[in-house]
Design a protein around this motif. Structure first.
Motif, PDB file in Angstrom:
ATOM      1  N   GLY A 117     -16.327 -19.089  -7.404  1.00  0.00           N
ATOM      2  CA  GLY A 117     -16.746 -17.725  -7.695  1.00  0.00           C
ATOM      3  C   GLY A 117     -16.812 -16.797  -6.503  1.00  0.00           C
ATOM      4  N   VAL A 118     -16.040 -17.088  -5.456  1.00  0.00           N
ATOM      5  CA  VAL A 118     -15.984 -16.173  -4.311  1.00  0.00           C
ATOM      6  C   VAL A 118     -15.507 -14.807  -4.800  1.00  0.00           C
ATOM      7  CG1 VAL A 118     -14.713 -15.672  -2.188  1.00  0.00           C
ATOM      8  CG2 VAL A 118     -15.673 -17.944  -2.560  1.00  0.00           C
ATOM      9  N   ASP A 119     -16.127 -13.766  -4.293  1.00  0.00           N
ATOM     10  CA  ASP A 119     -15.820 -12.426  -4.792  1.00  0.00           C
ATOM     11  C   ASP A 119     -14.592 -11.805  -4.150  1.00  0.00           C
ATOM     12  OD1 ASP A 119     -18.127 -11.813  -6.663  1.00  0.00           O
ATOM     13  OD2 ASP A 119     -19.194 -12.463  -4.873  1.00  0.00           O
ATOM     14  N   ALA A 120     -14.281 -12.179  -2.903  1.00  0.00           N
ATOM     15  CA  ALA A 120     -13.077 -11.668  -2.237  1.00  0.00           C
ATOM     16  C   ALA A 120     -12.789 -12.516  -1.006  1.00  0.00           C
ATOM     17  CB  ALA A 120     -13.239 -10.207  -1.840  1.00  0.00           C
ATOM     18  N   ILE A 121     -11.506 -12.647  -0.696  1.00  0.00           N
ATOM     19  CA  ILE A 121     -11.059 -13.332   0.517  1.00  0.00           C
ATOM     20  C   ILE A 121     -10.469 -12.288   1.450  1.00  0.00           C
ATOM     21  CG2 ILE A 121      -9.415 -14.994   1.484  1.00  0.00           C
ATOM     22  CD1 ILE A 121      -9.625 -16.591  -1.085  1.00  0.00           C
ATOM     23  N   ILE A 122     -10.809 -12.381   2.725  1.00  0.00           N
ATOM     24  CA  ILE A 122     -10.309 -11.426   3.711  1.00  0.00           C
ATOM     25  C   ILE A 122      -9.518 -12.176   4.771  1.00  0.00           C
ATOM     26  CG2 ILE A 122     -10.963  -9.669   5.401  1.00  0.00           C
ATOM     27  CD1 ILE A 122     -13.559  -9.297   3.741  1.00  0.00           C
ATOM     28  N   ILE A 123      -8.297 -11.728   5.036  1.00  0.00           N
ATOM     29  CA  ILE A 123      -7.404 -12.399   5.980  1.00  0.00           C
ATOM     30  C   ILE A 123      -6.853 -11.375   6.976  1.00  0.00           C
ATOM     31  CG2 ILE A 123      -6.759 -14.199   4.325  1.00  0.00           C
ATOM     32  CD1 ILE A 123      -4.148 -12.704   3.834  1.00  0.00           C
ATOM     33  N   PRO A 124      -6.381 -11.834   8.142  1.00  0.00           N
ATOM     34  CA  PRO A 124      -5.817 -10.904   9.125  1.00  0.00           C
ATOM     35  C   PRO A 124      -4.383 -10.522   8.787  1.00  0.00           C
ATOM     36  CG  PRO A 124      -5.752 -13.127   9.997  1.00  0.00           C
ATOM     37  CD  PRO A 124      -6.459 -13.215   8.670  1.00  0.00           C
ATOM     38  N   GLU A 125      -3.994  -9.339   9.222  1.00  0.00           N
ATOM     39  CA  GLU A 125      -2.618  -8.869   9.014  1.00  0.00           C
ATOM     40  C   GLU A 125      -1.622  -9.766   9.736  1.00  0.00           C
ATOM     41  OE1 GLU A 125       0.045  -6.718   7.209  1.00  0.00           O
ATOM     42  OE2 GLU A 125      -1.913  -5.758   7.252  1.00  0.00           O
ATOM     43  N   LYS A 126      -2.005 -10.211  10.933  1.00  0.00           N
ATOM     44  CA  LYS A 126      -1.111 -11.029  11.742  1.00  0.00           C
ATOM     45  C   LYS A 126      -1.781 -12.352  12.118  1.00  0.00           C
ATOM     46  CE  LYS A 126       1.143  -7.005  13.849  1.00  0.00           C
ATOM     47  NZ  LYS A 126       1.492  -6.329  15.124  1.00  0.00           N
ATOM     48  N   GLY A 127      -0.952 -13.384  12.304  1.00  0.00           N
ATOM     49  CA  GLY A 127      -1.439 -14.643  12.824  1.00  0.00           C
ATOM     50  C   GLY A 127      -1.845 -15.666  11.790  1.00  0.00           C
ATOM     51  N   GLY A 128      -1.844 -15.292  10.516  1.00  0.00           N
ATOM     52  CA  GLY A 128      -2.227 -16.222   9.466  1.00  0.00           C
ATOM     53  C   GLY A 128      -1.038 -16.698   8.660  1.00  0.00           C
ATOM     54  N   ALA A 129      -1.273 -17.678   7.796  1.00  0.00           N
ATOM     55  CA  ALA A 129      -0.221 -18.207   6.935  1.00  0.00           C
ATOM     56  C   ALA A 129       0.229 -17.147   5.935  1.00  0.00           C
ATOM     57  CB  ALA A 129      -0.725 -19.443   6.196  1.00  0.00           C
ATOM     58  N   PRO A 130       1.518 -17.112   5.611  1.00  0.00           N
ATOM     59  CA  PRO A 130       1.993 -16.147   4.625  1.00  0.00           C
ATOM     60  C   PRO A 130       1.552 -16.521   3.214  1.00  0.00           C
ATOM     61  CG  PRO A 130       3.768 -17.631   5.224  1.00  0.00           C
ATOM     62  CD  PRO A 130       2.623 -17.947   6.144  1.00  0.00           C
ATOM     63  N   LEU A 131       1.420 -15.526   2.378  1.00  0.00           N
ATOM     64  CA  LEU A 131       1.104 -15.789   0.984  1.00  0.00           C
ATOM     65  C   LEU A 131       2.425 -15.886   0.235  1.00  0.00           C
ATOM     66  CD1 LEU A 131      -1.749 -14.014  -0.984  1.00  0.00           C
ATOM     67  CD2 LEU A 131       0.100 -15.327  -2.015  1.00  0.00           C
ATOM     68  N   ASN A 132       2.979 -17.093   0.207  1.00  0.00           N
ATOM     69  CA  ASN A 132       4.296 -17.286  -0.386  1.00  0.00           C
ATOM     70  C   ASN A 132       4.227 -18.226  -1.584  1.00  0.00           C
ATOM     71  OD1 ASN A 132       3.968 -19.843   0.732  1.00  0.00           O
ATOM     72  ND2 ASN A 132       5.358 -19.476   2.436  1.00  0.00           N
TER      73      ASN A 132
ATOM     74  N   GLN B  35       6.367  -1.069  13.076  1.00  0.00           N
ATOM     75  CA  GLN B  35       5.305  -0.795  14.041  1.00  0.00           C
ATOM     76  C   GLN B  35       4.269   0.168  13.458  1.00  0.00           C
ATOM     77  OE1 GLN B  35       5.020  -2.495  16.812  1.00  0.00           O
ATOM     78  NE2 GLN B  35       6.972  -3.530  16.451  1.00  0.00           N
ATOM     79  N   LYS B  36       4.715   1.126  12.704  1.00  0.00           N
ATOM     80  CA  LYS B  36       3.813   2.096  12.093  1.00  0.00           C
ATOM     81  C   LYS B  36       2.891   1.426  11.086  1.00  0.00           C
ATOM     82  CE  LYS B  36       3.907   6.494   9.565  1.00  0.00           C
ATOM     83  NZ  LYS B  36       4.795   7.514   8.947  1.00  0.00           N
ATOM     84  N   GLY B  37       3.425   0.426  10.379  1.00  0.00           N
ATOM     85  CA  GLY B  37       2.635  -0.234   9.339  1.00  0.00           C
ATOM     86  C   GLY B  37       1.921  -1.484   9.793  1.00  0.00           C
ATOM     87  N   SER B  38       2.078  -1.879  11.068  1.00  0.00           N
ATOM     88  CA  SER B  38       1.420  -3.079  11.612  1.00  0.00           C
ATOM     89  C   SER B  38       1.729  -4.326  10.782  1.00  0.00           C
ATOM     90  CB  SER B  38      -0.095  -2.862  11.697  1.00  0.00           C
ATOM     91  OG  SER B  38      -0.414  -1.794  12.552  1.00  0.00           O
ATOM     92  N   TYR B  39       2.994  -4.537  10.474  1.00  0.00           N
ATOM     93  CA  TYR B  39       3.386  -5.705   9.696  1.00  0.00           C
ATOM     94  C   TYR B  39       3.427  -6.955  10.561  1.00  0.00           C
ATOM     95  CZ  TYR B  39       4.742  -2.425   6.038  1.00  0.00           C
ATOM     96  OH  TYR B  39       4.724  -1.444   5.077  1.00  0.00           O
TER      97      TYR B  39
END
Length: 257
Positions: A121-136, A45-49
Motif C-alpha cells: 500500500g505504498v502511496d508513491a515511489i520516487i526515483i531519480p532522473e539519472k543513475g537509476g534502473a530504467p523502467l522497461n 540537455q534542456k529536459g535533463s534526460y
C-alpha cells in the motif's frame, strides 16, 4: 513489449521528445555529431534526460536496425509530478507511506521493489532522473504489473524529494547499516518516507545527512547485507505491522455497572 518501448533514429527520438513521450533513457553512439544530433542534444540537455554514450555495437543490440546512432526507451507509464503527487496524497491520507529509491540500478530489483510496494500500500515511489534502473519491460514483468497501480515520480535529485517531503511534515527514514538503531526502533505511525539505497554503495552520504532517522536490519549470519529488494520488503512490512496493530479494546457497554 520491448519492441514497443524502444525507438531508434535521431529524427524519431526528436519527435518523441517534442510529442511529450515519457522518455526513460537515451543511448547515443560515442562520437556522434552533425546538425541533427545537435538539435537532439539541445532537447536532451534542456529536459535533463537520462543519457548514456555507448559503442555502436550496443546500439545494434538494442535496435536490430538502422539506429542512426541513437536509441531511446519509452517508459510504459507517465511519471508523476513531485509536488502535485505529494500534495494530493497528503490531502487524502493522514499517515501516507512513500518510498524513495536512491539509484537502484538493477531492473529486477527495481521491479521486485515496485511489486512489494504495491502489495504493502505504498502511496508513491520516487526515483531519480539519472543513475537509476530504467523502467522497461523487465521491470514491468518483475513488478507483476505493479508499475501500473501506484504513482511513480521522477525528480532531478532525490535530495529535492527529501526536502519537499520534510517541509510537508513527512519523516524520512534511511535504510543503512551506518547506525545503531534498527527498523524496530522507528515509529512508522506518522507520515513516513523510506529511503532505499544503491545495491553496492547504499544510501548516498548527502542523503544520510539530511534524513530524520537512520535504521538498519538486525543481521545474525556471516553475510553482512540482504538484497535491497528483500530489505525493502522488511522495512515496508514493519511499517504495516505497526500501523495495523489494533487499539486496546474498549469495555463493552454495561461492563462494570
Amino acid at each position: 513489449m520491448e519492441e514497443t518501448t524502444r525507438i531508434f533514429g535521431i529524427r524519431a527520438v526528436i519527435e518523441a521528445i517534442q510529442g511529450g513521450k515519457s522518455i526513460d533513457k537515451v543511448y547515443i553512439q560515442k562520437g556522434l555529431s552533425g546538425p541533427l544530433f545537435q538539435e537532439l542534444n539541445h532537447l536532451i540537455q534542456k529536459g535533463s534526460y537520462n543519457i548514456s554514450f555507448v559503442p555502436e555495437e550496443k546500439l545494434y543490440k538494442l535496435s536490430k536496425g538502422n539506429h542512426q546512432g541513437v536509441v531511446a526507451t519509452i517508459s510504459p507509464i507517465k511519471f508523476g509530478n513531485l509536488e502535485e503527487t505529494i500534495e494530493k496524497i497528503l490531502e487524502e491520507k493522514t499517515t501516507p507511506l512513500f518510498l524513495l529509491l536512491d539509484q537502484i540500478t538493477d531492473v529486477r530489483n527495481f521491479g521486485a521493489i515496485i511489486r512489494t510496494a504495491e502489495c504493502t500500500g505504498v502511496d508513491a515511489i520516487i526515483i531519480p532522473e539519472k543513475g537509476g534502473a530504467p523502467l522497461n519491460a523487465d521491470t514491468v514483468k518483475t513488478s507483476a504489473g505493479g508499475v501500473f497501480n501506484l504513482p511513480i515520480v521522477k525528480v532531478n535529485h532525490i535530495k529535492d524529494a527529501v526536502f519537499y517531503l520534510q517541509s510537508s511534515g513527512v519523516q524520512l527514514v534511511a535504510a543503512t547499516e551506518k547506525t545503531e538503531d534498527t527498523v524496530y526502533d522507528v515509529d512508522f505511525n506518522k507520515p513516513s518516507a523510506i529511503v532505499m539505497g544503491n545495491e553496492a554503495k547504499g544510501v548516498s552520504n548527502s542523503i544520510l545527512k539530511s534524513v530524520d532517522k537512520k535504521a538498519k536490519l538486525p543481521m545474525f549470519g556471516k553475510i553482512e547485507s540482504l538484497n535491497v529488494s528483500v530489505a525493502c520488503g522488511v522495512f515496508l512490512y514493519e511499517a504495516i505491522r505497526q500501523r495495523s496493530k489494533s487499539p486496546s479494546p474498549h469495555p463493552s457497554q454495561g461492563e462494570g455497572s
